[in-house]
Design a protein around this motif. Structure first.
Motif, PDB file in Angstrom:
ATOM      1  N   ALA A  45      34.444  45.929  38.485  1.00  0.00           N
ATOM      2  CA  ALA A  45      33.488  44.829  38.550  1.00  0.00           C
ATOM      3  C   ALA A  45      32.217  45.202  39.301  1.00  0.00           C
ATOM      4  CB  ALA A  45      34.141  43.603  39.198  1.00  0.00           C
ATOM      5  N   PHE A  46      32.355  45.860  40.453  1.00  0.00           N
ATOM      6  CA  PHE A  46      31.189  46.025  41.319  1.00  0.00           C
ATOM      7  C   PHE A  46      30.646  47.443  41.399  1.00  0.00           C
ATOM      8  CE2 PHE A  46      32.795  41.944  42.708  1.00  0.00           C
ATOM      9  CZ  PHE A  46      31.615  41.214  42.745  1.00  0.00           C
ATOM     10  N   TRP A  49      30.524  41.192  29.158  1.00  0.00           N
ATOM     11  CA  TRP A  49      29.502  40.910  30.149  1.00  0.00           C
ATOM     12  C   TRP A  49      29.413  42.008  31.220  1.00  0.00           C
ATOM     13  CZ3 TRP A  49      29.459  37.114  34.719  1.00  0.00           C
ATOM     14  CH2 TRP A  49      28.126  36.817  35.058  1.00  0.00           C
ATOM     15  N   PHE A  91      37.579  41.501  52.148  1.00  0.00           N
ATOM     16  CA  PHE A  91      37.253  41.537  50.727  1.00  0.00           C
ATOM     17  C   PHE A  91      36.098  40.587  50.393  1.00  0.00           C
ATOM     18  CE2 PHE A  91      38.123  40.349  46.245  1.00  0.00           C
ATOM     19  CZ  PHE A  91      38.109  41.610  45.685  1.00  0.00           C
ATOM     20  N   PHE A 104      37.237  35.889  42.317  1.00  0.00           N
ATOM     21  CA  PHE A 104      35.991  36.336  42.938  1.00  0.00           C
ATOM     22  C   PHE A 104      34.844  36.577  41.969  1.00  0.00           C
ATOM     23  CE2 PHE A 104      35.477  40.917  42.270  1.00  0.00           C
ATOM     24  CZ  PHE A 104      36.715  41.280  41.793  1.00  0.00           C
ATOM     25  N   VAL A 105      35.119  37.035  40.752  1.00  0.00           N
ATOM     26  CA  VAL A 105      33.998  37.292  39.834  1.00  0.00           C
ATOM     27  C   VAL A 105      33.262  35.993  39.490  1.00  0.00           C
ATOM     28  CG1 VAL A 105      33.341  38.131  37.540  1.00  0.00           C
ATOM     29  CG2 VAL A 105      34.874  39.483  38.965  1.00  0.00           C
ATOM     30  N   LEU A 159      27.886  41.467  34.289  1.00  0.00           N
ATOM     31  CA  LEU A 159      27.721  40.803  35.582  1.00  0.00           C
ATOM     32  C   LEU A 159      26.263  40.507  35.923  1.00  0.00           C
ATOM     33  CD1 LEU A 159      29.765  39.897  37.805  1.00  0.00           C
ATOM     34  CD2 LEU A 159      29.200  41.946  39.059  1.00  0.00           C
ATOM     35  N   SER A 200      37.723  41.210  34.390  1.00  0.00           N
ATOM     36  CA  SER A 200      38.350  39.884  34.330  1.00  0.00           C
ATOM     37  C   SER A 200      39.632  39.920  33.510  1.00  0.00           C
ATOM     38  CB  SER A 200      37.380  38.865  33.738  1.00  0.00           C
ATOM     39  OG  SER A 200      36.269  38.737  34.581  1.00  0.00           O
ATOM     40  N   ILE A 236      40.250  46.918  40.035  1.00  0.00           N
ATOM     41  CA  ILE A 236      39.490  45.719  39.658  1.00  0.00           C
ATOM     42  C   ILE A 236      38.122  45.721  40.346  1.00  0.00           C
ATOM     43  CG2 ILE A 236      39.376  43.189  39.907  1.00  0.00           C
ATOM     44  CD1 ILE A 236      42.443  43.146  39.664  1.00  0.00           C
ATOM     45  N   TYR A 237      38.144  46.017  41.645  1.00  0.00           N
ATOM     46  CA  TYR A 237      36.905  46.031  42.424  1.00  0.00           C
ATOM     47  C   TYR A 237      35.921  47.053  41.850  1.00  0.00           C
ATOM     48  CZ  TYR A 237      33.680  46.885  46.261  1.00  0.00           C
ATOM     49  OH  TYR A 237      32.539  47.058  47.004  1.00  0.00           O
TER      50      TYR A 237
END
Lengths: 304, 277
Positions: free
Chosen positions: A265-266, A52, B209, B122-123, A54, A275, A261-262
């Motif tokens: 994901a973003f 995925w 965060f 958070f996701v 997001l 994940s 991780i950040y």
């Protein structure tokens, strides 16, 4: 018995209703935890099995492929190493300095009380602001630290841009913020040690150094355990200071787990892979917390 | 001087030097916020501003909407504190004094949540907020933080230590549970309630965060996120905007410093009792 007169069925009904009423008070908390903690935990695991991004509603099931990719990725081991190096430096330095401060500042007088508060205060100040002040103090050209070192003839150090000093700089903010907390907790521990132990050992001729090694430190072990576990868990999750001070650089020398991780994901929008990393990270934390608990069961001296 | 006097003098001297060193970053933050940009470039740093540049503060408000950030931070913080406190009080009563099926097993589920960090959840929560259309609203900042296992734990421990007789008497008088919690237990457990409020206030005020992820426009940003973004946009080290960044930083930490000074006895007491034995 007075309630003999009430029919059995009604009494039971009343009690059941009372139980429901009690349960309903716990219900909001349980629902919030279910929705915002336990469901996301399961959901993270599900997302980790997909590719995925997001945003798009479509995702493909991949099984454990994300995990295989991560475990086969050199960067994973690099990030793990950086995170553990940071954590160990932070925990060890905070506890050692915190214990030293506790021994020095455990003095019952008003002046020491005020000094303790001044040292403890940074613990409650925003990590973003603390990091920013350190970036300014560590500024290579105008920072006060390099100006001070210049007096001793030391060339300007590029603290945050030099791969050999960047991680230490990030650790220093956390230690500065955290030693006051360790000190306060250690002092509470020191004050719970019965004074008779010291009196008895003085009569036996033990000097201060021996008392520290054979009475104070062993009897502080429950306190130390508490501090090791809580600071380990929070150090592993370091993010704010890295985000403000280095953004993970230079050359990835401060790229810690949550930063990665950040980004995944973003910034890269790889929610599936991120994940999977989250789940691995979660198990690492649980594993080490468990190890610390079980190791300490044998080593910790509980009083009485 | 006697050797004992010497020992005490040494102890005071070392303690004062360490305190000064530890306090220095906060002092430097405040002083930098009051220096003119030219003075920041001085070859020898000054430890007191040549001229106190109050205008740095108004300039900071022009550089970024700090008023808006502060209002957002306040709404977020008060929202979280009020929601968490009420949910925690009810749950703490249920787990301490209530009687229902598997009470302690349910309580274990609450405590187990302590080990799940924000970074793990958070996701999915972000996705949930997006689906509800709550992203970039106060709902996303407040609601997911509605429960704190730590607050429930602290309050439950205190409630458990309180005598049951008063509660039984109130029950006989026909008081309902809300009356018992808010009119009898809260006053009896007042120090713990204050501690929970203060710690949550500080934690929510400083959070970074969560608001970083849940908001994406300047008018929804909180102080911590706003100032971090200002730093990255003006490139603090190169452009020498440190007087503005430090003025902004003072705005962020001033309420917390004031709160800490006034509430330190509650905070220190809570910290000293938080170790497990």
């Amino acid at each position: 018995m007075s309630d003999q007169s009430i029919p059995r069925k009604r009494r039971l009904g009343f009690r059941t209703l009372e139980k429901w009423k009690d349960f309903s008070l716990a219900l909001p908390a349980l629902l919030f935890l279910a929705i915002f903690t336990y469901f996301p935990l399961v959901s993270s695991f599900y997302i980790s099995m997909t590719n995925w991004d997001l945003i798009k509603p479509i995702k493909k099931y991949l099984g454990f492929k994300n995990y295989e990719r991560l475990l086969g990725d050199e960067q994973f081991y690099h990030v793990l190493k950086v995170t553990f190096t940071y954590t160990i430096l932070d925990v060890v330095l905070s506890l050692l300095i915190g214990l030293g401060l506790a021994l020095l500042f455990n003095h019952r007088s008003r002046a020491f009380g005020v000094m303790r508060l001044l040292i403890f205060m940074p613990y409650y100040i925003s990590m973003v602001i603390a990091s920013m002040v350190f970036v300014w103090i560590l500024n290579p050209e105008y920072g006060v630290l390099n100006k001070a070192l210049h007096v001793f003839g030391i060339e300007p150090v590029y603290w945050l841009n030099d791969p050999s000093t960047a991680l230490w700089s990030v650790v220093s903010v956390s230690v500065w913020k955290g030693v006051g907390f360790a000190m306060i907790i250690f002092i509470a521990g020191l004050r719970s040690i019965p004074t008779e132990y010291y009196e008895a050992s003085s009569i036996d001729g033990a000097d201060k150094w021996r008392q520290l090694l054979h009475i104070t430190i062993p009897l502080l072990s429950p306190t130390t355990l508490f501090l090791v576990i809580t600071s380990f868990i929070s150090s592993m999750q370091v993010f704010q200071s890295v985000s403000v001070m280095t953004g993970g650089g230079p050359l990835g020398t401060t790229k810690v787990m949550v930063m990665w991780i950040y980004e995944m994901a973003f910034v890269q929008f790889k929610a599936g892979k991120a994940s999977a990393l989250v789940i691995i990270f979660f198990f690492i934390i649980i594993f080490f917390t468990f190890i610390q608990f079980s190791l300490s069961k044998r080593k910790v001296h509980y009083e009485g | 001087m006697s050797s004992k006097g010497l020992l005490i003098t040494t102890r005071y001297t070392v303690a004062i030097l360490i305190t000064l060193l530890m306090f220095f970053p906060l002092y430097w933050l405040l002083i930098t916020s009051l220096k003119s940009p030219d003075e920041l470039k001085a070859a020898i740093p000054t430890f007191w501003p040549e001229r106190i540049a109050w205008e740095n503060y108004s300039d900071a408000f022009h550089a970024a909407p700090f008023g808006r950030y502060a209002l957002n931070t306040l709404i977020q913080t008060v929202g979280i504190v009020v929601l968490q406190l009420n949910i925690s009080l009810l749950a703490a009563y249920a787990f301490a004094k209530g009687n229902f099926w598997g009470r302690d097993k349910w309580f274990f589920l609450v405590i187990a949540a302590l080990i799940v960090p924000d970074q793990v959840t958070f996701v999915p929560v972000y996705v949930m907020m997006a689906k509800l259309g709550w992203l970039n609203t106060f709902l996303a900042l407040i609601i997911p933080n509605g429960v704190s296992a730590y607050s429930i734990f602290l309050l439950r421990q205190t409630f458990k230590s309180l005598n049951n007789d008063v509660l039984e008497a109130a029950k006989v008088d026909g008081s309902n549970r809300f009356h018992i919690i808010y009119r009898i237990l809260v006053p009896m457990a007042f120090p713990t309630v204050v501690t929970v409020i203060i710690l949550k206030f500080i934690g929510s005020w400083n959070s970074y965060f969560w608001p970083l992820i849940m908001t994406n426009t300047n008018d929804m940003r909180v102080l911590t996120v706003g100032i971090a973004m200002l730093k990255n946009s003006v490139g603090g080290s190169e452009m020498l905007n440190w007087h503005l960044l430090m003025a902004g930083s003072v705005i962020v930490i001033a309420p917390i410093v004031i709160l800490f000074v006034f509430a330190q006895k509650y905070i220190v007491a809570a910290m000293s009792h938080s170790t497990f034995k």
